[in-house]
Motif scaffolding. Structure first.
Motif, PDB file in Angstrom:
ATOM      1  N   ASN A   5      56.259  44.857  35.896  1.00 42.05           N
ATOM      2  CA  ASN A   5      56.872  43.563  35.574  1.00 42.05           C
ATOM      3  C   ASN A   5      55.820  42.472  35.445  1.00 42.05           C
ATOM      4  O   ASN A   5      55.944  41.584  34.593  1.00 42.05           O
ATOM      5  CB  ASN A   5      57.917  43.185  36.618  1.00 42.05           C
ATOM      6  N   GLN A   6      54.784  42.522  36.276  1.00 38.28           N
ATOM      7  CA  GLN A   6      53.702  41.542  36.160  1.00 38.28           C
ATOM      8  C   GLN A   6      52.976  41.695  34.833  1.00 38.28           C
ATOM      9  O   GLN A   6      52.653  40.698  34.184  1.00 38.28           O
ATOM     10  CB  GLN A   6      52.714  41.705  37.313  1.00 38.28           C
ATOM     11  N   ALA A   7      52.723  42.929  34.412  1.00 38.92           N
ATOM     12  CA  ALA A   7      52.066  43.168  33.124  1.00 38.92           C
ATOM     13  C   ALA A   7      52.925  42.653  31.972  1.00 38.92           C
ATOM     14  O   ALA A   7      52.409  42.045  31.029  1.00 38.92           O
ATOM     15  CB  ALA A   7      51.765  44.653  32.950  1.00 38.92           C
ATOM     16  N   ARG A   8      54.231  42.881  32.059  1.00 42.86           N
ATOM     17  CA  ARG A   8      55.151  42.378  31.027  1.00 42.86           C
ATOM     18  C   ARG A   8      55.152  40.852  30.986  1.00 42.86           C
ATOM     19  O   ARG A   8      55.134  40.248  29.913  1.00 42.86           O
ATOM     20  CB  ARG A   8      56.567  42.872  31.296  1.00 42.86           C
ATOM     21  N   THR A  14      50.918  35.228  27.747  1.00 47.53           N
ATOM     22  CA  THR A  14      49.719  35.181  26.906  1.00 47.53           C
ATOM     23  C   THR A  14      50.105  35.064  25.439  1.00 47.53           C
ATOM     24  O   THR A  14      49.475  34.321  24.681  1.00 47.53           O
ATOM     25  CB  THR A  14      48.842  36.429  27.140  1.00 47.53           C
ATOM     26  N   ARG A  15      51.152  35.757  25.037  1.00 47.29           N
ATOM     27  CA  ARG A  15      51.637  35.634  23.657  1.00 47.29           C
ATOM     28  C   ARG A  15      51.994  34.188  23.344  1.00 47.29           C
ATOM     29  O   ARG A  15      51.593  33.638  22.317  1.00 47.29           O
ATOM     30  CB  ARG A  15      52.846  36.543  23.415  1.00 47.29           C
ATOM     31  N   ARG A  16      52.713  33.546  24.254  1.00 41.78           N
ATOM     32  CA  ARG A  16      53.087  32.143  24.041  1.00 41.78           C
ATOM     33  C   ARG A  16      51.851  31.248  23.976  1.00 41.78           C
ATOM     34  O   ARG A  16      51.774  30.350  23.145  1.00 41.78           O
ATOM     35  CB  ARG A  16      54.037  31.670  25.142  1.00 41.78           C
ATOM     36  N   THR A  17      50.882  31.506  24.839  1.00 44.73           N
ATOM     37  CA  THR A  17      49.662  30.705  24.848  1.00 44.73           C
ATOM     38  C   THR A  17      48.885  30.874  23.551  1.00 44.73           C
ATOM     39  O   THR A  17      48.417  29.900  22.961  1.00 44.73           O
ATOM     40  CB  THR A  17      48.759  31.088  26.042  1.00 44.73           C
ATOM     41  N   VAL A  18      48.756  32.107  23.094  1.00 46.73           N
ATOM     42  CA  VAL A  18      48.017  32.375  21.852  1.00 46.73           C
ATOM     43  C   VAL A  18      48.736  31.754  20.661  1.00 46.73           C
ATOM     44  O   VAL A  18      48.095  31.193  19.771  1.00 46.73           O
ATOM     45  CB  VAL A  18      47.811  33.896  21.659  1.00 46.73           C
ATOM     46  N   GLU A  19      50.064  31.799  20.645  1.00 49.63           N
ATOM     47  CA  GLU A  19      50.816  31.209  19.541  1.00 49.63           C
ATOM     48  C   GLU A  19      50.628  29.697  19.455  1.00 49.63           C
ATOM     49  O   GLU A  19      50.624  29.136  18.377  1.00 49.63           O
ATOM     50  CB  GLU A  19      52.314  31.491  19.699  1.00 49.63           C
ATOM     51  N   GLU A  77      47.257  50.261  35.797  1.00 54.01           N
ATOM     52  CA  GLU A  77      46.301  50.159  34.696  1.00 54.01           C
ATOM     53  C   GLU A  77      46.786  49.157  33.645  1.00 54.01           C
ATOM     54  O   GLU A  77      45.977  48.426  33.070  1.00 54.01           O
ATOM     55  CB  GLU A  77      46.070  51.535  34.060  1.00 54.01           C
ATOM     56  N   ALA A  78      48.084  49.107  33.388  1.00 58.63           N
ATOM     57  CA  ALA A  78      48.628  48.119  32.452  1.00 58.63           C
ATOM     58  C   ALA A  78      48.401  46.711  32.980  1.00 58.63           C
ATOM     59  O   ALA A  78      48.066  45.795  32.222  1.00 58.63           O
ATOM     60  CB  ALA A  78      50.121  48.371  32.216  1.00 58.63           C
ATOM     61  N   ALA A  82      46.195  43.856  31.403  1.00 57.57           N
ATOM     62  CA  ALA A  82      46.837  42.570  31.140  1.00 57.57           C
ATOM     63  C   ALA A  82      45.988  41.415  31.654  1.00 57.57           C
ATOM     64  O   ALA A  82      45.769  40.430  30.947  1.00 57.57           O
ATOM     65  CB  ALA A  82      48.225  42.540  31.788  1.00 57.57           C
ATOM     66  N   SER A  83      45.516  41.537  32.863  1.00 58.99           N
ATOM     67  CA  SER A  83      44.707  40.480  33.459  1.00 58.99           C
ATOM     68  C   SER A  83      43.417  40.263  32.676  1.00 58.99           C
ATOM     69  O   SER A  83      43.033  39.127  32.375  1.00 58.99           O
ATOM     70  CB  SER A  83      44.408  40.824  34.917  1.00 58.99           C
ATOM     71  N   ASN A  84      42.754  41.351  32.328  1.00 60.47           N
ATOM     72  CA  ASN A  84      41.498  41.242  31.574  1.00 60.47           C
ATOM     73  C   ASN A  84      41.723  40.690  30.171  1.00 60.47           C
ATOM     74  O   ASN A  84      40.947  39.865  29.684  1.00 60.47           O
ATOM     75  CB  ASN A  84      40.804  42.596  31.501  1.00 60.47           C
ATOM     76  N   THR A  85      42.786  41.126  29.522  1.00 62.48           N
ATOM     77  CA  THR A  85      43.060  40.675  28.161  1.00 62.48           C
ATOM     78  C   THR A  85      43.516  39.228  28.143  1.00 62.48           C
ATOM     79  O   THR A  85      43.154  38.466  27.235  1.00 62.48           O
ATOM     80  CB  THR A  85      44.088  41.602  27.484  1.00 62.48           C
TER      81      THR A  85
END
Length: 120
Positions: A5-8, A14-19, A77-78, A82-85
């Motif tokens: 759930n944290q990865a999701r 991050t998607r919202r931030t990048v957009e 691992e996800a 997620a954190s690194n990406t």
């Protein structure tokens, strides 16, 4: 909150931030990213989340110590990815609470010992 759930949640945040971010190369606001690298990172991220979800579902429908451990590894691992990406794409890193009670290296040993030697 589970690692999956944290990865999701990080994926969505991050998607919202990048957009909403500005493209420093063209000095324009980007509605959706057209950067092939960013797009591929999100694809990789989504696959990792989907694999973890599938392994978790398998562990729930066909419970076994190994299936559960495989799901935990995939989710962890996800989340690491997620954190690194998130940091890579936004320059920010969300502080995550510890989500594992034992190191991943032991979980890999459990799975490897089962698949290699048949030992639970």
């Amino acid at each position: 909150m589970t690692a999956l759930n944290q990865a999701r949640q990080l994926l969505e945040d991050t998607r919202r931030t990048v957009e909403k971010s500005d493209d420093p190369m063209s000095r324009r606001t980007v509605e959706k990213s057209d950067d092939p690298y960013v797009i591929s990172r999100f694809g990789d991220w989504q696959i990792r989340v989907d694999v973890a979800a599938a392994l978790l579902e398998r562990a729930d429908t066909h419970p076994s110590p190994v299936a559960s451990t495989e799901a935990q590894i995939a989710a962890a691992e996800a989340l690491i990815f997620a954190s690194n990406t998130e940091f890579e794409l936004t320059g920010q890193r969300t502080a995550l609470p510890p989500s594992l009670d034992d190191p991943l290296r032991w979980k890999y040993q459990i799975v490897g010992n089962y698949h290699l030697n048949g030992v639970l």
